[in-house]
Motif scaffolding. Structure first.
Motif, PDB file in Angstrom:
ATOM      1  N   ASP A 180       0.833  -1.200   0.000  1.00 25.23           N
ATOM      2  CA  ASP A 180       0.000   0.000   0.000  1.00 25.23           C
ATOM      3  C   ASP A 180       0.866   1.247   0.000  1.00 25.23           C
ATOM      4  OD1 ASP A 180      -2.413  -1.478   0.167  1.00 25.23           O
ATOM      5  OD2 ASP A 180      -2.097  -1.747   2.316  1.00 25.23           O
ATOM      6  N   PHE A 181       0.242   2.358  -0.320  1.00 27.54           N
ATOM      7  CA  PHE A 181       0.921   3.651  -0.221  1.00 27.54           C
ATOM      8  C   PHE A 181       0.694   4.165   1.193  1.00 27.54           C
ATOM      9  CE2 PHE A 181       1.157   8.299  -0.731  1.00 27.54           C
ATOM     10  CZ  PHE A 181       2.423   8.390  -1.274  1.00 27.54           C
ATOM     11  N   ASN A 204      -2.549   2.511  -8.729  1.00 27.12           N
ATOM     12  CA  ASN A 204      -2.998   3.111  -7.480  1.00 27.12           C
ATOM     13  C   ASN A 204      -1.826   3.691  -6.691  1.00 27.12           C
ATOM     14  OD1 ASN A 204      -4.945   3.683  -5.352  1.00 27.12           O
ATOM     15  ND2 ASN A 204      -3.999   1.990  -4.237  1.00 27.12           N
ATOM     16  N   GLN A 205      -0.759   2.894  -6.529  1.00 31.74           N
ATOM     17  CA  GLN A 205       0.410   3.373  -5.788  1.00 31.74           C
ATOM     18  C   GLN A 205       1.068   4.543  -6.506  1.00 31.74           C
ATOM     19  OE1 GLN A 205       2.267  -0.567  -5.836  1.00 31.74           O
ATOM     20  NE2 GLN A 205       2.321  -0.536  -3.611  1.00 31.74           N
ATOM     21  N   LEU A 206       1.210   4.420  -7.824  1.00 26.22           N
ATOM     22  CA  LEU A 206       1.905   5.453  -8.593  1.00 26.22           C
ATOM     23  C   LEU A 206       1.151   6.771  -8.565  1.00 26.22           C
ATOM     24  CD1 LEU A 206       4.332   6.012 -10.438  1.00 26.22           C
ATOM     25  CD2 LEU A 206       2.903   5.359 -12.380  1.00 26.22           C
ATOM     26  N   SER A 207      -0.154   6.718  -8.728  1.00 25.54           N
ATOM     27  CA  SER A 207      -0.942   7.953  -8.741  1.00 25.54           C
ATOM     28  C   SER A 207      -0.929   8.626  -7.367  1.00 25.54           C
ATOM     29  CB  SER A 207      -2.381   7.662  -9.189  1.00 25.54           C
ATOM     30  OG  SER A 207      -3.013   6.741  -8.313  1.00 25.54           O
ATOM     31  N   GLN A 208      -1.002   7.827  -6.306  1.00 20.25           N
ATOM     32  CA  GLN A 208      -0.953   8.411  -4.966  1.00 20.25           C
ATOM     33  C   GLN A 208       0.407   9.055  -4.693  1.00 20.25           C
ATOM     34  OE1 GLN A 208      -3.047   6.340  -1.578  1.00 20.25           O
ATOM     35  NE2 GLN A 208      -3.080   4.648  -3.040  1.00 20.25           N
ATOM     36  N   ILE A 259       8.790  16.095  -5.201  1.00 19.05           N
ATOM     37  CA  ILE A 259       9.555  15.782  -6.407  1.00 19.05           C
ATOM     38  C   ILE A 259       8.948  14.519  -7.016  1.00 19.05           C
ATOM     39  CG2 ILE A 259      11.809  15.159  -7.354  1.00 19.05           C
ATOM     40  CD1 ILE A 259      13.094  16.722  -5.076  1.00 19.05           C
ATOM     41  N   LYS A 260       8.448  14.635  -8.214  1.00 21.67           N
ATOM     42  CA  LYS A 260       7.697  13.544  -8.839  1.00 21.67           C
ATOM     43  C   LYS A 260       8.632  12.436  -9.322  1.00 21.67           C
ATOM     44  CE  LYS A 260       4.225  16.298  -8.286  1.00 21.67           C
ATOM     45  NZ  LYS A 260       3.331  16.114  -7.107  1.00 21.67           N
ATOM     46  N   PRO A 261       8.174  11.202  -9.306  1.00 18.91           N
ATOM     47  CA  PRO A 261       8.982  10.119  -9.881  1.00 18.91           C
ATOM     48  C   PRO A 261       9.146  10.329 -11.381  1.00 18.91           C
ATOM     49  CG  PRO A 261       6.763   9.349  -9.386  1.00 18.91           C
ATOM     50  CD  PRO A 261       6.881  10.712  -8.792  1.00 18.91           C
ATOM     51  N   ALA A 262      10.375  10.110 -11.866  1.00 17.47           N
ATOM     52  CA  ALA A 262      10.631  10.269 -13.298  1.00 17.47           C
ATOM     53  C   ALA A 262      10.336   8.982 -14.056  1.00 17.47           C
ATOM     54  CB  ALA A 262      12.087  10.684 -13.523  1.00 17.47           C
ATOM     55  N   THR A 263      10.425   7.838 -13.343  1.00 22.48           N
ATOM     56  CA  THR A 263      10.258   6.540 -14.006  1.00 22.48           C
ATOM     57  C   THR A 263       9.494   5.572 -13.106  1.00 22.48           C
ATOM     58  OG1 THR A 263      12.375   5.738 -13.119  1.00 22.48           O
ATOM     59  CG2 THR A 263      12.412   6.762 -15.309  1.00 22.48           C
TER      60      THR A 263
END
Length: 259
Positions: free
Chosen positions: A124-125, A156-160, A167-171
């Motif tokens: 989970d996030f 779900n994890q990535l969007s949260q 700082i947003k994930p680049a990959t």
């Protein structure tokens, strides 16, 4: 067999591209490759170290001195340097420890990219993920890393993470062994938010606790405590615009915990 007070053990394989016995074997699984590297590094280290000097030492680094991984600073403009951290313990401080060891081992000041791979127990996030990502953000803020990314995050994890993070994930690296076709909604989300989707073939739990206990007990006298993997870092140094691997290696940390 070594008898001493070691509580923390770092294993540094050095530059694998120079290992004669591994040449031609880069097609093996990363899990098998890592185990071969650990065995080879421990055996080489024991031949070069003064065992008696370790009796009162709590933190030890086993390094394959024959294959140093230091990078010539004059060549840095020609290289791209990546690292993937397998955070076995799930502890934020271990992520910082791993990246620091890679930077120091290579003799550089900054990595092009770091990807974090969380243990399979984290699904989970949650607060723990946030704490780990804040460590990643600090690495960027402190100019230790240019880009940061994640591995095996579902939509779900990535969007949260994307919505919450500073700082947003680049990959986001997807394991095609467990997901033969990348989900269309994950592709759409990544395209919309300028996220690069990559693929990999690494096991999330790249270093088994049972293997660590067995192999280290074979080199160090056993006691009531057990060895546990804390983190594994794999670095790859590429020649820009050519995709040629100039250097590759593993650094990992294991700690004794109460049995």
């Amino acid at each position: 067999m070594v008898k001493q007070s070691i509580r923390t053990l770092y294993i540094d394989t050095g530059n694998l591209t120079e290992w004669t016995r591994l040449k031609g074997k880069f097609s093996q699984s990363s899990k098998s490759e890592l185990q071969n590297c650990i065995d080879g590094t421990l055996n080489a280290w024991k031949e070069s170290v003064d065992i008696q000097s370790l009796k009162q030492t709590e933190v030890v680094t086993c390094r394959h001195e024959e294959f140093p991984s230091k990078i010539n600073e004059d060549n840095l403009d020609e290289l791209e340097i990546y690292a993937k951290v397998f955070a076995s313990s799930g502890k934020p401080d271990d992520v910082n420890d791993a990246v620091s060891h890679v930077i120091n081992d290579l003799g550089i000041s900054k990595l092009h990219s770091v990807t974090i791979s969380l243990p399979s127990t984290i699904t989970d996030f949650d607060t723990n993920v946030k704490d780990i990502w804040q460590v990643m953000e600090h690495l960027v803020d402190n100019q230790k890393v240019k880009d940061i990314g994640v591995a095996d995050f579902d939509l779900n994890q990535l969007s949260q993470l994307y919505e919450w993070s500073k700082i947003k994930p680049a990959t986001n690296s997807v394991n095609l062994a467990t997901c033969c076709v990348t989900p269309p909604d994950l592709i759409e989300y990544s395209n919309t938010h300028n996220l690069r989707l990559l693929t990999h073939a690494d096991a999330r739990d790249i270093l088994d606790a049972d293997y660590v206990q067995t192999v280290l007990s074979g080199h160090f006298l056993a006691d009531d405590n057990k060895w546990q993997p804390s983190w594994v870092a794999r670095y790859t140094v590429l020649i820009k615009h050519r995709g040629v691997i100039k250097s590759k290696g593993y650094i990992l940390r294991c700690d004794k915990v109460e049995g």
